[in-house]
Scaffold this motif. Structure first.
Motif, short mmCIF file in Angstrom:
data_model
loop_
_atom_site.label_atom_id
_atom_site.label_comp_id
_atom_site.label_asym_id
_atom_site.label_seq_id
_atom_site.Cartn_x
_atom_site.Cartn_y
_atom_site.Cartn_z
N THR A 55 0.84 -1.09 -0.27
CA THR A 55 0.02 0.12 0.01
C THR A 55 1.42 1.71 -0.04
OG1 THR A 55 -1.91 0.81 1.01
CG2 THR A 55 -0.24 0.29 2.49
N GLY A 56 0.70 2.03 -0.94
CA GLY A 56 0.78 3.74 -0.29
C GLY A 56 0.70 4.53 -1.74
N PRO A 57 0.76 5.73 -1.61
CA PRO A 57 0.59 7.08 -2.41
C PRO A 57 1.70 7.18 -3.51
CG PRO A 57 1.86 8.00 -0.40
CD PRO A 57 2.46 5.72 0.05
N GLY A 58 0.66 7.36 -4.37
CA GLY A 58 1.90 7.49 -6.03
C GLY A 58 1.17 8.94 -6.74
N ALA A 59 0.89 8.41 -7.79
CA ALA A 59 0.87 9.84 -8.99
C ALA A 59 0.71 9.28 -10.39
CB ALA A 59 1.77 11.18 -9.28
N LYS A 60 0.10 9.22 -11.18
CA LYS A 60 -0.63 9.32 -12.31
C LYS A 60 -0.47 10.15 -13.14
CE LYS A 60 -3.96 6.35 -12.51
NZ LYS A 60 -4.92 5.63 -12.64
N TYR A 61 0.03 9.81 -14.59
CA TYR A 61 0.09 10.91 -15.57
C TYR A 61 -0.60 10.26 -17.16
CZ TYR A 61 2.44 12.97 -19.77
OH TYR A 61 2.49 14.25 -20.93
N ILE A 62 -1.30 10.89 -16.54
CA ILE A 62 -2.37 10.81 -18.60
C ILE A 62 -2.09 11.22 -19.72
CG2 ILE A 62 -4.72 10.50 -19.16
CD1 ILE A 62 -5.41 11.37 -16.53
N ALA A 63 -1.10 10.28 -20.74
CA ALA A 63 -0.40 10.47 -21.47
C ALA A 63 -1.29 10.81 -22.98
CB ALA A 63 0.59 9.64 -22.50
N LEU A 64 -2.23 9.79 -22.80
CA LEU A 64 -2.96 9.60 -23.63
C LEU A 64 -4.83 9.55 -23.76
CD1 LEU A 64 -1.25 7.85 -26.74
CD2 LEU A 64 -1.89 9.78 -26.71
N ASP A 65 -5.54 10.23 -24.23
CA ASP A 65 -7.20 9.89 -23.46
C ASP A 65 -8.12 10.49 -24.51
OD1 ASP A 65 -8.98 9.69 -22.13
OD2 ASP A 65 -9.02 11.01 -20.88
N SER A 66 -8.05 9.36 -25.68
CA SER A 66 -8.95 9.74 -26.31
C SER A 66 -10.07 9.00 -27.29
CB SER A 66 -8.25 10.41 -28.06
OG SER A 66 -7.13 9.40 -28.01
N LYS A 67 -10.94 8.61 -28.36
CA LYS A 67 -11.52 7.25 -28.48
C LYS A 67 -10.78 5.92 -28.48
CE LYS A 67 -15.63 5.64 -30.97
NZ LYS A 67 -16.46 5.94 -31.89
N LYS A 68 -9.70 6.67 -29.66
CA LYS A 68 -8.85 5.30 -30.25
C LYS A 68 -7.69 4.62 -28.76
CE LYS A 68 -6.70 4.47 -34.98
NZ LYS A 68 -7.77 3.51 -34.72
N PHE A 69 -7.18 6.16 -28.36
CA PHE A 69 -5.51 5.48 -27.91
C PHE A 69 -6.26 5.77 -26.46
CE2 PHE A 69 -3.68 5.81 -31.91
CZ PHE A 69 -3.33 4.41 -32.22
N LYS A 70 -5.69 5.27 -25.84
CA LYS A 70 -5.88 5.28 -23.89
C LYS A 70 -4.45 5.07 -23.28
CE LYS A 70 -10.79 5.62 -23.26
NZ LYS A 70 -11.02 7.36 -23.33
N LEU A 71 -3.85 6.23 -22.27
CA LEU A 71 -2.28 4.99 -21.77
C LEU A 71 -2.06 5.88 -21.16
CD1 LEU A 71 -0.07 3.52 -22.66
CD2 LEU A 71 1.75 5.49 -23.53
N ASP A 72 -1.94 5.58 -20.13
CA ASP A 72 -1.29 6.04 -18.35
C ASP A 72 -0.41 5.25 -17.92
OD1 ASP A 72 -2.34 4.47 -15.98
OD2 ASP A 72 -4.45 4.80 -17.59
N PHE A 73 0.64 6.29 -17.35
CA PHE A 73 1.15 5.52 -16.13
C PHE A 73 1.49 6.21 -14.87
CE2 PHE A 73 3.72 6.32 -20.48
CZ PHE A 73 3.62 5.18 -20.44
#
Length: 264
Positions: free
Chosen positions: A118-136
């Motif tokens: 368990t633990g805290p963190g962060a997320k980066y949303i690189a792509l968020d479209s109908k065709k492509f979605k990518l997050d880290f």
């Protein structure tokens, strides 16, 4: 296992009932079901469940993932795995979110009684479209893990779970307990190849700060084809790798699954 299933059900109920000052979006769920039963020369039965549920309200979202695999061969258990993970995100910017993660794994054939982090963190949303979605995503974690007790016969040969002949007369060696600080990095990619057909890749890497050889890698590659509005057929291949497994256990587990998918 009953306590864990109760906890998962309770978390699912929280997802369904989550509310806030801002009007919540509907609960979105994704369920993959697989079942195989054979008879005759070999009697086998296996069941798999891969569930994901997400609730969003305003800038906040909660996601619960649950993965279970159970099987028997000639009445003897040969698969028994449960993994559940909960994520809370606060998306304070268009592409950035703060995250908190809780994960639990119970796999009777991995050599571990349980693993928890368990633990805290962060997320980066690189792509968020109908065709492509990518997050880290990246998290700092506190990890605990308990190895299973080991049992050996008079010749020093390990008798592994599920101990088909019982434990009488065997020598027991207590499993090791460990807790450590570490980190997790993960990525999720979805590609809508054509309408109704998508490619999915999920991958994660979890390790300790003090020992970089103590790490765990997970990958899921999947294809999904839509049947109608709520039902799809899916094919997936999962790799679960432990670099330092308990003595006598393999490093790599793989799962190939064809499943009926229900989205609602």
């Amino acid at each position: 296992m009953k306590k864990l299933l109760f906890a998962v059900m309770a978390a699912a109920a929280l997802l369904m009932g989550a509310d806030g000052a801002e009007k919540p979006n509907p609960l979105v769920t994704h369920t993959e079901l697989g079942y195989v039963k054979t008879g005759g020369n070999t009697d086998t039965e296996s069941f798999s469940l891969d569930f994901g549920g997400k609730k969003t309200w305003g800038k906040h979202s909660v996601r619960l993932d649950f993965d279970a695999l159970y099987g028997t061969e000639n009445g003897i258990e040969n698969k028994n795995k449960i993994y559940t993970e909960g994520n809370y995100d606060w998306q304070f910017a268009k592409r950035l979110a703060l995250n908190y993660i809780v994960g639990y794994k119970d796999d009777k054939f991995s050599g571990f009684e349980y693993q928890f982090f368990t633990g805290p963190g962060a997320k980066y949303i690189a792509l968020d479209s109908k065709k492509f979605k990518l997050d880290f995503q990246g998290n700092v974690l506190f990890n605990t893990q308990q190895e299973m007790d080991k049992y050996y016969d008079a010749n020093g040969t390990e008798i592994k779970y599920p101990y088909p002949d019982g434990k009488a007369g065997l020598t027991r060696v207590d499993g090791l307990y460990d807790d450590f600080w570490g980190y997790l990095v993960k990525g999720n990619f979805v590609w809508l190849v054509v309408e109704g057909f998508k490619f999915i890749e999920e991958a994660s890497y979890r390790s300790g700060f003090d020992d970089d050889q103590n790490y765990f890698v997970y990958s899921k590659t999947a294809l999904e084809s839509k049947i109608n509005g709520n039902f799809s057929l899916g094919v997936s291949y999962k790799i679960d790798y432990t670099n330092m497994p308990p003595a006598g256990n393999e490093r790599t587990d793989t799962t190939f699954m064809v499943a009926l998918i229900i989205d609602y």
